[in-house]
Design a protein around this motif. Structure first.
Motif, short mmCIF file in Angstrom:
data_model
loop_
_atom_site.label_atom_id
_atom_site.label_comp_id
_atom_site.label_asym_id
_atom_site.label_seq_id
_atom_site.Cartn_x
_atom_site.Cartn_y
_atom_site.Cartn_z
N ARG A 179 -93.82 8.65 -8.87
CA ARG A 179 -94.80 8.38 -9.93
C ARG A 179 -94.78 6.90 -10.32
O ARG A 179 -95.85 6.28 -10.50
CB ARG A 179 -94.48 9.25 -11.16
N GLN A 180 -93.59 6.34 -10.41
CA GLN A 180 -93.49 4.91 -10.75
C GLN A 180 -94.03 4.04 -9.62
O GLN A 180 -94.72 3.04 -9.87
CB GLN A 180 -92.04 4.56 -11.06
N VAL A 181 -93.73 4.41 -8.39
CA VAL A 181 -94.26 3.66 -7.24
C VAL A 181 -95.77 3.68 -7.25
O VAL A 181 -96.44 2.65 -7.03
CB VAL A 181 -93.73 4.24 -5.91
N GLN A 182 -96.36 4.84 -7.53
CA GLN A 182 -97.81 4.96 -7.55
C GLN A 182 -98.42 4.07 -8.64
O GLN A 182 -99.41 3.37 -8.40
CB GLN A 182 -98.22 6.40 -7.77
N ALA A 183 -97.81 4.07 -9.82
CA ALA A 183 -98.33 3.25 -10.91
C ALA A 183 -98.28 1.77 -10.56
O ALA A 183 -99.23 1.02 -10.81
CB ALA A 183 -97.53 3.52 -12.19
#
Length: 385
Positions: A179-183
């Motif tokens: 999720r953090q990578v995507q953001a």
């Protein structure tokens, strides 16, 4: 408009060579590659004595140069000194790289990069290699400063990217969530997985979430096994992932690099980085890294840099030497070796106006002789001292 015309050398445009041609530059930008007899009236002619005129080299991972480490003083002055230390070796754009450090040092590096990028002195962005790395694969980094990514870090990186442009962050897959990578990726931050002991499944999850790269393939990561492919196997197999490689004869055996070059899925996804330390462009033989002495050991294709326990601590190689290594030991054509130092890193970093010599590109240039030695460099058409 006053034109410069570069003549007398083969021209490599980032993809192919042009013979019997000239490069026309105006207002710091490439105007055209023209026939040798097609010189604009009144142009300043820059006569080159043979060799190759290429786009300037682009290095996405430079810890230091010219006697200065970014970690020693994360300031615009340090970034300029590092860029100038690498300029004689053909690098016209680089990302100063801060290895794992305190939050204060990271904030200072971001602030410095905002100013340095605007100055147009060879600093194209910033690479933060840590602190979100895995202690199990710490390499020469300080494990006690490593930690997981928090949401406040994500917000800080996104703000920094908006101000800097090219922001590359190296993270271990264990220290960041998909999720953090995507953001981060959706906001334009370039996420690269490195210093990681992750499984191939975890690596694929990060790649599928938007991580675009792998930092210094083979080094400081889980290796390729026949039942446990690790980060190396995932990187080679994933068609969308870019991989930086250190080609200095010390970090990776040439057999492994040749295997990766043949095996990598996805077209043109390997590129050169130096991972250089402060001794490039300096006459010193040692320096201090986080309170530890790093010394130069001579031998092999180029010198290597080691801590007291023998751990490799970055490299002592420059980009022109890396290209020579690629041609000599990795069975690369000169054109492909040049692409790995120009076109490919530009694509990885999203620097669309450099790494090639198509009309409109920055006139960042390097002139090489037949031995792949740098004779001169230009930034936006300005000859470097």
């Amino acid at each position: 408009m006053t034109y410069q015309v570069f003549s007398g050398a083969r021209i490599f445009d980032g993809e192919r060579f042009h013979d019997d041609s000239v490069l026309v530059v105006g207002s710091g930008r490439v105007q055209a590659i023209a026939a040798a007899n097609d010189v604009p009236p009144g142009a300043e002619v820059v006569r080159l004595e043979g060799g190759v005129l290429s786009p300037g080299f682009i290095d996405a991972q430079v810890n230091g140069g010219g006697g200065r480490m970014l970690n020693d003083e994360p300031s615009p002055a340090s970034m300029y000194m590092i860029a100038e230390g690498h300029r004689p070796y053909g690098t016209t754009s680089l990302l100063p790289t801060l290895i794992t450090d305190t939050g204060e040092a990271t904030a200072a590096a971001i602030e410095a990069a905002v100013e340095a990028v605007k100055a147009d002195r060879g600093v194209a962005g910033l690479h933060l290699e840590g602190p979100h790395l895995a202690p199990a694969r710490k390499g020469a980094h300080l494990a006690e400063l490593m930690r997981p990514v928090e949401d406040r870090d994500v917000k800080a990186f996104i703000r920094a990217r908006e101000a800097i442009g090219a922001l590359l962050v190296t993270m271990a897959a264990e220290q960041v969530t998909p999720r953090q990578v995507q953001a981060l990726s959706e906001a334009g931050v370039i996420v690269s997985i490195g210093h990681s002991d992750c499984t191939s499944v975890a690596a694929d999850a990060a790649f599928d979430a938007g991580a675009r790269g792998v930092t210094h393939l083979f080094n400081a990561m889980s290796q390729l096994g026949h039942r446990a492919p690790g980060l190396v196997g995932a990187a080679i197999d994933h068609p969308a992932v870019w991989c930086g490689i250190i080609a200095d004869g010390h970090h990776v055996d040439p057999k492994a690099l040749r295997t990766a070059l043949r095996a990598k899925r996805g077209e043109a996804r390997l590129f050169f980085v130096t991972d250089a330390m402060s001794l490039v462009g300096s006459k010193e033989d040692s320096f201090t890294l986080n309170g530890r002495t790093v010394r130069r050991e001579k031998g092999g294709f180029c010198s290597k840099l080691v801590l007291a326990d023998g751990t490799l601590a970055g490299s002592d190689v420059d980009m022109a030497s890396t290209i020579r290594y690629g041609v000599t030991y990795l069975e690369l054509t000169l054109a492909e070796a040049l692409r790995m130092a120009t076109t490919y890193p530009a694509r990885f970093l999203g620097l669309s106006d450099r790494g090639h010599l198509l009309p409109g590109a920055r006139a960042d240039l390097v002139h090489l002789n037949d031995a792949i030695e740098v004779k001169a460099t230009w930034i936006s058409g300005r000859l470097s001292a």
